[in-house]
Structures are given as structure tokens and as C-alpha cells.
Design an enzyme around this catalytic site. Structure first.
Site, PDB file in Angstrom:
ATOM      1  CE  LYS A  10      -3.925  -2.239   2.299  1.00  0.00           C
ATOM      2  NZ  LYS A  10      -4.954  -2.092   3.362  1.00  0.00           N
ATOM      3  CE1 TYR A  50      -9.493  -2.808   0.430  1.00  0.00           C
ATOM      4  CE2 TYR A  50      -8.652  -0.926  -0.769  1.00  0.00           C
ATOM      5  CZ  TYR A  50      -8.440  -2.024   0.039  1.00  0.00           C
ATOM      6  OH  TYR A  50      -7.163  -2.340   0.459  1.00  0.00           O
ATOM      7  CG  ASN A 113      -3.830  -2.363   6.867  1.00  0.00           C
ATOM      8  OD1 ASN A 113      -3.732  -2.000   5.697  1.00  0.00           O
ATOM      9  ND2 ASN A 113      -4.774  -3.185   7.283  1.00  0.00           N
ATOM     10  CG  HIS A 116      -5.633  -6.388   0.115  1.00  0.00           C
ATOM     11  ND1 HIS A 116      -6.808  -6.449   0.813  1.00  0.00           N
ATOM     12  CD2 HIS A 116      -5.750  -7.284  -0.902  1.00  0.00           C
ATOM     13  CE1 HIS A 116      -7.611  -7.333   0.229  1.00  0.00           C
ATOM     14  NE2 HIS A 116      -6.986  -7.851  -0.811  1.00  0.00           N
ATOM     15  CD  GLU A 127      -8.986  -9.490  -3.348  1.00  0.00           C
ATOM     16  OE1 GLU A 127      -9.822  -9.223  -2.475  1.00  0.00           O
ATOM     17  OE2 GLU A 127      -7.813  -9.815  -3.079  1.00  0.00           O
TER      18      GLU A 127
END
Ligand code: CMP
Length: 139
Positions: A10, A50, A113, A116, A127
Site C-alpha cells: 500500500k 473495495y 496497514n 492487503h 482480485e
């Protein structure tokens, strides 16, 4: 059982030049990076990815974060790769993550965080096709 999972490194990690450090933890855990590409997600791509979280109070913040800087999208392969990668990432909230996990090592907060990982083999397949064609994955 050899399987594949989908990973995103990320913006909080790419901004701090941690792509290689995260990949080192992934590879040390026995997962093979069989595809990877650095991209800047569009708002539409992040919203689609998302979609399942669109009613959550943090959805807008999540989309803003994920589009703030480049990300690295990846396909990881290995024995029980979905569950294995979830162990390697650690808990969603880094405050609850075990020692040695990516989020314990690097994540500043639950929102930012660092990585993913897919939560099931079915979601991994869905995905992966959002970002890679079969010929881009070299196992
Ligand atoms: P990820 O596994 O990519 O999937 C959904 C993301 O929503 C999650 O990681 C977190 O980055 C984010 N998220 C989950 N809970 C919160 C929260 N309470 N506040 C902000 N972001 C969150």
C-alpha cells in the site's frame, strides 16, 4: 496444496521505500512473487476493489489513502498461500499483530496497514483478474 493469493503493497509502504523490505518478509516466509507491478490506482479502481466496504464509515478515507501514492500489486504463490500470507501480514490492526509480521514491523495504523491480502481463494481469483492477465503470471 499450491495456491495463489493477491497482495497489494500500500501507499504508506511505497512512500517510505519499503517495497523491498516487505518483499523480503514475503519471500522469507516461503511465498513466491509470481507477478508484480507498480501502479497508481485510479479512484474508480480503488472504489471497485473495495466495493464490499462501501457502506463502512472509513470507505472514503480508504479510497483516498489507496490513491494517494503508487501501490505494488502482486500475485503470490505457495502452499496454502491465502492463509499463509494472512499469517505473514499479521492482524488488520497493527496494534494486535504478532511479532515478525509485516504489519507489526511496518504498519503505522489500522487504516494505513502496509499490505492487503485476499481473505479466501475465491476472492483471490476475483482480485487477481482485476489486475493481471494469465500470461503476466509466471509460476
Ligand atoms: P484491507 O485488508 O486492505 O481491506 C480493507 C481495509 O480497510 C483494511 O485492509 C484496512 O486498511 C481498512 N480498514 C479496516 N478497518 C479500518 C478502520 N477502522 N479505519 C480505517 N480503515 C480501516
Amino acid at each position: 496444496m499450491t495456491e495463489r493469493t493477491f497482495s497489494i503493497i500500500k501507499p504508506d509502504a511505497t512512500e517510505r521505500n519499503l517495497t523491498g523490505a516487505v518483499n523480503a518478509v514475503i519471500e522469507a516466509a516461503g511465498l513466491r512473487i509470481v507477478a508484480q507491478r507498480r501502479i497508481h490506482l485510479s479512484k474508480a479502481q480503488a472504489e471497485k476493489f473495495y466495493e464490499i466496504h462501501k457502506e463502512r464509515p472509513f470507505f472514503g478515507e480508504l479510497v483516498d489513502f489507496m490513491t494517494r501514492s503508487p501501490v505494488v500489486v502482486q500475485v503470490l504463490e505457495g502452499d496454502n498461500a491465502v492463509a499463509r500470507y494472512r499469517e505473514v501480514m499479521g492482524a488488520t490492526n497493527p496494534a494486535n499483530a504478532d511479532e515478525g509480521t509485516i504489519r507489526k514491523l511496518f504498519a503505522p495504523s489500522v487504516g494505513e496497514n502496509t499490505v492487503h491480502g485476499s481473505d479466501s481463494a475465491e476472492n483471490a481469483a476475483m482480485e487477481i483478474v482485476q489486475f493481471f492477465t494469465d500470461d503476466q503470471i509466471v509460476g
